[in-house]
Design an enzyme around this catalytic site. Sequence first.
Site, PDB file in Angstrom:
ATOM      1  N   ILE A 159       2.810   5.597   2.711  1.00 51.40           N
ATOM      2  CA  ILE A 159       1.992   4.644   3.451  1.00 51.40           C
ATOM      3  C   ILE A 159       2.508   3.234   3.171  1.00 51.40           C
ATOM      4  CG2 ILE A 159      -0.351   3.900   3.997  1.00 51.40           C
ATOM      5  CD1 ILE A 159      -1.326   6.395   2.395  1.00 51.40           C
ATOM      6  N   CYS A 160       2.735   2.486   4.228  1.00 54.99           N
ATOM      7  CA  CYS A 160       3.066   1.070   4.121  1.00 54.99           C
ATOM      8  C   CYS A 160       2.252   0.348   5.200  1.00 54.99           C
ATOM      9  CB  CYS A 160       4.572   0.836   4.254  1.00 54.99           C
ATOM     10  SG  CYS A 160       5.307   1.308   5.842  1.00 54.99           S
ATOM     11  N   GLY A 161       2.663  -0.823   5.593  1.00 57.98           N
ATOM     12  CA  GLY A 161       1.909  -1.559   6.607  1.00 57.98           C
ATOM     13  C   GLY A 161       1.847  -0.838   7.937  1.00 57.98           C
TER      14      GLY A 161
END
Length: 157
Positions: free
Chosen positions: A67-69
């Site tokens: 998960i990132c932006g």
Amino acid sequence: MKKIVIGCDNAAVDLKQTIIAFLKAKGYEVENIGCDSILDNTYYPYIAEKVCNKIIESNYEKEGILICGTGIGMAMTANKFPGIRAAVCHDNYSAERAKLSNDANVLCMGARIIGPELAKKVTAEWLSLEFADGNSTPKVNAIRELEERNMAAFSKV
């Protein structure tokens, strides 16, 4: 029960914690790779690398969640590793197709794109499915063939 390796950058710490709690409540074994603070500036490619290496070391028995932006950078990085098929999914249909049509072993999501309740539903959908031999098998085999060919070609450079 599947073993899940999960990691995020500092843009997604809260969503990762939500997903970890959700997975543990469902009985999954979860290995948290980091990062665990919004003050941790570790670049997402290095988190993706750690998660992918854990999957590879497990002989692909483990699956991953990154998960990132947006989920895009994590997916791009994860797909640089042999045997990793990462897909960005922000709805149940894409999660279903990632697993059933593409044998994705890494789910990528964007904390700036998806809310926690939908992220849990997408995660549950993705984990509930298994790739099965069928119409998509030749396509997944083609992905593997191209990966092997390209890895071999570029290792000689």
